[in-house]
Design a protein around this motif. Structure first.
Motif, mmCIF file in Angstrom:
data_model
loop_
_atom_site.group_PDB
_atom_site.id
_atom_site.type_symbol
_atom_site.label_atom_id
_atom_site.label_comp_id
_atom_site.label_asym_id
_atom_site.label_seq_id
_atom_site.Cartn_x
_atom_site.Cartn_y
_atom_site.Cartn_z
ATOM 1 N N GLY A 311 38.690 53.845 45.222
ATOM 2 C CA GLY A 311 37.915 52.776 44.338
ATOM 3 C C GLY A 311 38.555 51.538 44.386
ATOM 4 O O GLY A 311 39.888 51.472 44.339
ATOM 5 N N ILE A 312 37.984 50.398 44.363
ATOM 6 C CA ILE A 312 38.511 49.003 44.354
ATOM 7 C C ILE A 312 38.273 48.708 43.092
ATOM 8 O O ILE A 312 37.066 48.418 42.324
ATOM 9 N N GLY A 313 39.223 48.176 42.409
ATOM 10 C CA GLY A 313 39.225 47.617 40.837
ATOM 11 C C GLY A 313 40.141 46.129 41.127
ATOM 12 O O GLY A 313 40.419 45.891 42.271
ATOM 13 N N ALA A 314 39.923 45.549 40.100
ATOM 14 C CA ALA A 314 40.749 44.189 40.058
ATOM 15 C C ALA A 314 41.141 43.814 38.766
ATOM 16 O O ALA A 314 40.602 44.497 37.810
ATOM 17 N N THR A 315 42.318 43.182 38.256
ATOM 18 C CA THR A 315 42.688 42.840 37.199
ATOM 19 C C THR A 315 41.717 42.100 36.511
ATOM 20 O O THR A 315 41.165 42.213 35.259
ATOM 21 N N GLU A 316 41.143 41.038 37.361
ATOM 22 C CA GLU A 316 39.877 40.357 36.822
ATOM 23 C C GLU A 316 38.604 41.043 35.971
ATOM 24 O O GLU A 316 37.924 40.867 35.101
ATOM 25 N N MET A 317 38.263 42.286 36.925
ATOM 26 C CA MET A 317 37.140 43.200 36.374
ATOM 27 C C MET A 317 37.785 44.310 35.506
ATOM 28 O O MET A 317 36.912 45.253 34.957
ATOM 29 N N LEU A 318 38.945 44.230 35.065
ATOM 30 C CA LEU A 318 39.685 45.424 34.222
ATOM 31 C C LEU A 318 39.778 46.733 35.152
ATOM 32 O O LEU A 318 40.867 47.382 35.024
ATOM 33 N N HIS A 319 38.900 47.226 35.753
ATOM 34 C CA HIS A 319 38.946 48.404 36.344
ATOM 35 C C HIS A 319 38.189 48.679 37.555
ATOM 36 O O HIS A 319 37.665 47.446 38.245
ATOM 37 N N ALA A 404 39.271 43.404 54.637
ATOM 38 C CA ALA A 404 40.623 42.710 54.595
ATOM 39 C C ALA A 404 40.567 41.972 53.116
ATOM 40 O O ALA A 404 39.320 41.689 52.864
ATOM 41 N N ARG A 405 41.619 41.588 52.777
ATOM 42 C CA ARG A 405 41.515 40.204 51.878
ATOM 43 C C ARG A 405 41.004 39.220 52.701
ATOM 44 O O ARG A 405 41.476 38.861 53.889
ATOM 45 N N SER A 406 40.123 38.430 52.111
ATOM 46 C CA SER A 406 39.297 37.234 52.745
ATOM 47 C C SER A 406 40.450 36.413 53.695
ATOM 48 O O SER A 406 40.464 35.869 54.808
ATOM 49 N N ALA A 496 55.082 43.874 42.536
ATOM 50 C CA ALA A 496 55.333 44.852 41.235
ATOM 51 C C ALA A 496 54.466 46.104 40.961
ATOM 52 O O ALA A 496 54.718 46.959 40.487
ATOM 53 N N THR A 497 53.272 45.880 41.581
ATOM 54 C CA THR A 497 52.127 46.569 41.378
ATOM 55 C C THR A 497 52.053 47.679 42.658
ATOM 56 O O THR A 497 50.957 48.248 42.906
ATOM 57 N N GLY A 498 53.038 47.453 43.612
ATOM 58 C CA GLY A 498 53.119 48.346 44.820
ATOM 59 C C GLY A 498 52.080 48.324 45.866
ATOM 60 O O GLY A 498 51.976 48.671 47.024
#
Ligand code: 3UK
Length: 513
Positions: A311-319, A404-406, A496-498
């Protein structure tokens, strides 16, 4: 997903009080080593902290409170207490040093911190640069200040502050690989929305499930997976004191955990440590934070009989906003938009691209990016769509495939090469434990593909092996993608988040040429 929350809403009432009010106060909420808290126990601890915050520490609705602790029961209670009292929880990774703490402290104008008694030193130091921080209250030790205040008579009850569904209750800072970290604001309703979308529709856990995992509670991946998802349905969370692969296996075995949240690297590491262990209680394994290579999916399934839920999540999207329930998994793809969310692939100008063409991932749904006073808001959100910074493609069946990350795309002799694709390929080779693939500067080709490889135990890296790895890549994917340079290393730089720090690898590659 037809989410309609009442205008007045304090999410802690829904996550915590409701279970007690409905007669389920005896259910287990939190397990950590020998500690077991029922929902009623947790409610009392939360109420006592909320009373301390409002009666002794002068906190009022809307105040921001810094939380600094590892994944402990008191950290969970402190989060819930701040929010129940109408405040805004600002979580920071426990490993941050004074220099890194000062920025979020100042940015969020924080006057009050609740801090694990073992972690106060860096915070005291940070205060020099962030003088607004008037009060640090320690908890978790014998005779800590917070516990002493909590013991006052009449503190066992606390009525949740009457907040609005769109009042901010959480500011989560991004790990900030480029530039200063960004504070992302989330509402009370967001905390429930992720449970009612991902939790209910993809994870589909039950009240008898037990959740565990490694992400820090200061990271929204951990907050959702370990605290919000179980609490929404009255299930239990198991909080291991340490979160290495062996500790996770210990927690699963000892406490009969059924749902685990961690990153692909941790699943790979756990595979080497499963011999003789009983993880039969496990049903659901969620992988997020980084791309899940097909080799990791296959190896985990072969060893445990279970799929990994990417699953892809992001801090901006919360989860998590793209994933797949177990019955709809396509190994190698992240999945389809979580019910309630929409996703599309656009070009640099924001126009839709055809299926099968890589482009920028854009998503929208009940949660989304709201940076705390940051001009980068206008970069992340365009026309109501969140641009996550990832390059993806959508296939004809609507599945999303990570590239990839853009800004991590490697351009070599005119070819666009996605480092993660080369990594996924290298990971299929039996000698490879971990790897990171980046562009290294090259006068002729602009960049060349360079692989940093951590070998499995007992394997030695020499030119023969490097050659074999190159041949392996050439035989598996388009030959122009093969790593022209391979360097064997003992470990890879992680955030820090691995997450793999590609930025650091690129720097290494630059310095070496
Ligand atoms: C990358 C993935 C491929 C992607 C997170 C679950 O990772 C989380 O949040 P962050 O803010 O990072 C976001 C970025 O990480 N990423 C995450 N998951 C995947 N890339 N496949 C994946 N499955 O670049 C994304 O933009 O640290 C993850 C839940 C909550 C989170 N905050």
């Amino acid at each position: 997903a037809g989410l309609a929350y009442p205008e007045r809403l304090n999410c802690v009432v829904e996550l915590l009080d409701r279970h007690v009010d409905e007669g389920h106060g005896g259910r287990t909420a939190v397990i950590a080593n020998d500690l077991h808290w029922s929902y009623a126990d947790l409610t009392e601890v939360v109420n006592r902290i909320a009373n301390v915050l409002t009666r002794d520490l002068g906190m009022v609705s809307g105040n921001r409170v810094l939380l600094r602790a590892g994944n402990t029961p008191m950290m969970v209670a402190a989060y819930l207490a701040v929010i129940k009292a109408g405040g805004v929880a600002v979580a920071t990774m426990p490993m941050l040093r004074a220099g890194e703490l000062a920025y979020p402290l100042r940015k969020a104008r924080i006057a009050l911190a609740l801090c694990d008694h073992r972690l106060t030193a860096e915070l005291e130091t940070a205060r020099v640069q962030a003088p607004e921080l008037a009060r640090i209250v320690a908890f978790g030790g014998a005779g800590s200040e917070l516990e002493a205040l909590m013991a006052q008579p009449g503190y066992e009850d606390f009525t949740a502050v009457d907040t609005a569904r769109d009042d901010v209750c959480l500011i989560a800072f991004t790990s900030g690989t480029t530039g200063e970290p960004k504070g992302t604001m989330h509402f009370h309703q967001d905390m429930l929305a992720i449970c009612d979308c991902y939790g209910a529709r993809v994870l589909k856990a039950s009240p008898d499930d037990r959740f565990t995992g490694s992400p820090p509670l200061a990271f929204t991946f951990g907050l959702g997976g370990l605290v919000l998802f179980p609490m929404r349905i009255g299930a239990a969370m198991v909080l291991p004191e340490k979160a290495g692969p062996a500790d996770l296996i210990d927690a699963i075995e000892r406490h009969k955990v059924s749902v685990v949240f961690t990153a692909p690297t941790a699943y790979r590491a756990m595979l080497d440590k499963l011999d003789g262990r009983d993880i039969a209680s496990l049903r659901t394994c969620v992988s997020a934070g980084e791309a899940l290579p097909k080799a990791t999916f296959d190896a985990w399934q072969a060893r445990t009989g279970m799929p990994l839920l990417d699953g892809i999540g992001a801090t901006e999207m919360l989860h998590i906003f793209i994933g797949a329930p177990r019955e709809a998994i396509r190994p190698g793809a992240t999945g389809t938009p979580v019910p309630g969310y929409e996703a599309k692939i656009v070009d640099a100008e924001g126009r839709d691209v055809a299926d099968g063409t890589p482009g920028r991932l854009a998503v929208r749904g009940p949660t989304g990016c709201r940076y705390l006073a940051d001009p980068r808001q206008a970069v992340y959100v365009l026309d109501g769509w969140n641009i996550t910074g990832d390059t993806y493609l959508r296939d004809a069946d609507g599945y999303f495939w990570y590239q990839a990350r853009s800004d991590d795309m490697i351009v070599s002799a005119g070819y666009n090469i996605a480092g993660p694709e080369v990594e996924a390929c290298l990971l299929m080779h039996e000698a490879v434990a971990e790897c990171g693939v980046v562009g290294a500067p090259c006068p002729e080709r602009g960049q060349i593909v360079k692989a940093y490889v951590v070998l499995r135990e007992g394997v030695t890296g020499d030119t023969t092996l490097a050659k074999a790895l190159q041949e392996h890549v050439k035989a598996s994917i388009a030959p122009y993608k093969y790593p022209r340079a391979i360097e064997f290393v003992a470990a890879l730089p992680k955030t820090a988040t691995g997450k793999l720090q590609r930025f650091a690898l690129r720097q290494m590659a630059q310095d070496e040429t």
